[in-house]
Design an enzyme around this catalytic site. Structure first.
Site, PDB file in Angstrom:
ATOM      1  CG  HIS A   6      -2.010   1.028   1.161  1.00  0.00           C
ATOM      2  ND1 HIS A   6      -3.085   1.057   2.001  1.00  0.00           N
ATOM      3  CD2 HIS A   6      -2.159   2.098   0.355  1.00  0.00           C
ATOM      4  CE1 HIS A   6      -3.857   2.096   1.713  1.00  0.00           C
ATOM      5  NE2 HIS A   6      -3.305   2.743   0.732  1.00  0.00           N
ATOM      6  CD1 TRP A  20       1.302   5.645   3.626  1.00  0.00           C
ATOM      7  CD2 TRP A  20      -0.203   5.013   5.161  1.00  0.00           C
ATOM      8  NE1 TRP A  20       0.263   5.028   2.987  1.00  0.00           N
ATOM      9  CE2 TRP A  20      -0.671   4.626   3.888  1.00  0.00           C
ATOM     10  CE3 TRP A  20      -0.992   4.733   6.296  1.00  0.00           C
ATOM     11  CZ2 TRP A  20      -1.887   3.967   3.723  1.00  0.00           C
ATOM     12  CZ3 TRP A  20      -2.195   4.071   6.124  1.00  0.00           C
ATOM     13  CH2 TRP A  20      -2.633   3.700   4.847  1.00  0.00           C
ATOM     14  CE1 TYR A  78      -3.201  11.019   6.442  1.00  0.00           C
ATOM     15  CE2 TYR A  78      -4.062   9.789   8.314  1.00  0.00           C
ATOM     16  CZ  TYR A  78      -4.199  10.249   7.017  1.00  0.00           C
ATOM     17  OH  TYR A  78      -5.318   9.942   6.308  1.00  0.00           O
ATOM     18  CD  GLU A  90       0.212   5.232  -0.929  1.00  0.00           C
ATOM     19  OE1 GLU A  90       0.938   5.350   0.069  1.00  0.00           O
ATOM     20  OE2 GLU A  90      -1.025   5.204  -0.850  1.00  0.00           O
ATOM     21  CE  LYS A 128      -3.775  10.831   2.348  1.00  0.00           C
ATOM     22  NZ  LYS A 128      -4.941   9.947   2.368  1.00  0.00           N
ATOM     23  CG  HIS A 129       1.043   8.721   2.504  1.00  0.00           C
ATOM     24  ND1 HIS A 129       0.333   9.031   3.638  1.00  0.00           N
ATOM     25  CD2 HIS A 129       0.173   8.097   1.674  1.00  0.00           C
ATOM     26  CE1 HIS A 129      -0.916   8.594   3.505  1.00  0.00           C
ATOM     27  NE2 HIS A 129      -1.046   8.025   2.320  1.00  0.00           N
TER      28      HIS A 129
END
Ligand SMILES: *[C@@H]1O[C@H](CO)[C@@H](O)[C@H](O)[C@H]1NC(C)=O
Ligand SMILES: *[C@@H]1O[C@H](CO)[C@@H](O)[C@H](O)[C@H]1NC(C)=O
Ligand SMILES: *[C@@H]1O[C@H](CO)[C@@H](O)[C@H](O)[C@H]1NC(C)=O
Length: 407
Positions: free
Chosen positions: A83, A86, A94, A136, A139-140
């Site tokens: 996934h 993070w 977060y 991914e 965003k992270h």
């Protein structure tokens, strides 16, 4: 138990993870002290640490998150899939999309240019695709403090991206959930169930005795998160297994937990729609182009479509969406503005900061958060109600697909 980076690297070498080729002229991660007050473990510091290149903060908890997607099945039948990676604050909260200027939409090109085709090939087998990687990363990845541009000597734009994905893939390979469960006799089955404690024990004994987050939907396991704290820089530092620090218990029952085989669950309705009139979809190779409607298909039949704000309406006129090539996918906009699902729900508005890069499969709009073509809503909207279309299932019980119809 600490997992020193050298040990991790040796283990990964054994697993066949290739080292990244060093692109010419690239900088390197800044050197960090390995002892003393400047080398405190993230989330465990006893004094403030100001150098966030050598101390992950505020995202001090790093989670390698994995999926077990059975319907539709994603990835090999005997492996969980990636996934992401993070950075969470040390309490379950977060930040996301910390630097929209670095939310690159050319991840494949960046990895290829960095000479890292092997990593890219591997990612293709275990993560859903370019748009998902962009999500991914944007965003992270941009929230990992120690991967910020200032944390590289002679920083070259985008050079942190291969490091981020190398780290994600390397960690994933060092956390073989399928094998660990199988070694404890826990294998996918459409009839057998397991206790949550047995699943937890099989994983935590391989994670330094620290608990692992286990997420279920309808009593079936579908996600695991491995938490780590880091001493130093994420690339060069020491990764130490940690227990979940969020109050989210994952929603699994204590007994009767299902671990379903991939591909045997109910598959979402096929792309056949009952749309009346209009040219047939022209989406090919996963890209929408030009103008079109996004019809909402639920339970196998079309029920309305999206309107200009990106919400679902069953009784009105469909909004015309414009699809424009972006990265390896496309962006979408309406008369209200650019569309994005980054906030958790599909929104088209002038306030959308960075347009989402979408991907498609046939005429279905893919949802990177779900890693499939499913989108979610609370119910089928009736009358003049506009339904919010969510990216994550959460407690939104209605599943729908969004089908492109060129106009
Ligand atoms: C990729 O990850 C492995 C495992 O952590 C590491 O040994 C290798 O140095 C990494 N390469 C780069 C360039 O980060
Ligand atoms: C840990 O470091 C962060 C970042 O410098 C700081 O905000 C926090 O107060 C520190 N914690 C302690 C207990 O000093
Ligand atoms: C990727 O996109 C960034 C930002 O748009 C750009 O600076 C960079 O040159 C691109 N990299 C490649 C390899 O295309």
């Amino acid at each position: 138990m600490a997992l020193p980076h050298t040990k991790l690297a040796a283990l990964l070498g054994f697993l066949g993870v290739s080292q990244l080729a060093s692109p010419a002229l690239a900088g390197a991660p800044k050197t960090c002290a390995s002892t003393g007050a400047a080398a405190q473990l993230s989330c465990h510091n006893t004094t403030a640490v100001t150098d966030t290149c050598c101390f992950n903060s505020p995202g001090g908890s790093l989670l390698q998150t994995q999926f077990w997607d059975t319907a539709p099945a994603v990835g090999p039948a005997d492996s969980w899939t990636i996934h992401g990676l993070w950075p969470d604050h040390c309490d379950g909260t977060y930040d996301s999309t910390c630097d929209s200027k670095r939310a690159y939409t050319n991840i494949s090109a960046i990895l290829t240019a960095a000479g890292d085709g092997d990593l890219l090939d591997y990612m293709k087998t275990c993560i859903t695709g370019e748009e998902f990687w962009e999500h991914e990363w944007g965003k992270h990845g941009t929230c990992v403090s120690t991967l910020a541009p200032a944390c590289f000597t002679s920083y070259q734009p985008t050079e942190e991206v291969p490091y981020f994905f190398n780290l994600t893939v390397s960690l994933f390979k060092s956390l073989p959930t399928y094998e660990w469960l199988a070694a404890a006799g826990i294998t996918p089955s459409s009839t057998k169930t397991y206790t949550l404690a047995a699943i937890q024990a099989a994983l935590s004994k391989n994670h330094g005795g620290e608990e692992v987050y286990i997420g279920c939907t309808s009593s079936a396991v579908e996600q695991v998160y491995y938490y780590f704290n880091v001493r130093g820089n994420a690339i060069t530092g020491e990764w130490v297994p940690a227990s979940p620090d969020s109050s989210d218990d994952g929603g699994c029952p204590s007994t009767g937990v299902k671990y379903l085989p991939k591909g045997t669950g109910t598959t979402p309705p096929t792309t056949t729609t009952t749309t009346t009139g209009g040219p047939s979809p022209t989406a090919t190779g996963g890209v929408f182009a030009g103008k079109g409607y996004l019809n909402a298909v639920t339970g196998g039949s079309t029920k309305g479509c999206l309107i200009s704000g990106g919400t679902w309406y069953t009784t009105g006129t469909c909004a015309t969406f414009t699809a424009t090539s972006s990265g390896s996918g496309f962006s979408l906009s309406t008369s209200k503005g650019d569309c994005s699902a980054a906030s958790g729900s599909l929104t088209c508005a002038s306030s959308v900061e960075s347009p989402g890069v979408f991907a498609a499969e046939g005429s279905a709009l893919l949802n990177s958060a779900a890693g499939a073509d499913d989108w979610f809503a609370d119910s089928v909207p009736s009358g003049s109600t506009q339904g919010t279309v969510y990216a994550a299932e959460g407690s939104h019980g209605t599943t729908l697909q969004l089908q492109w119809q060129s106009v």
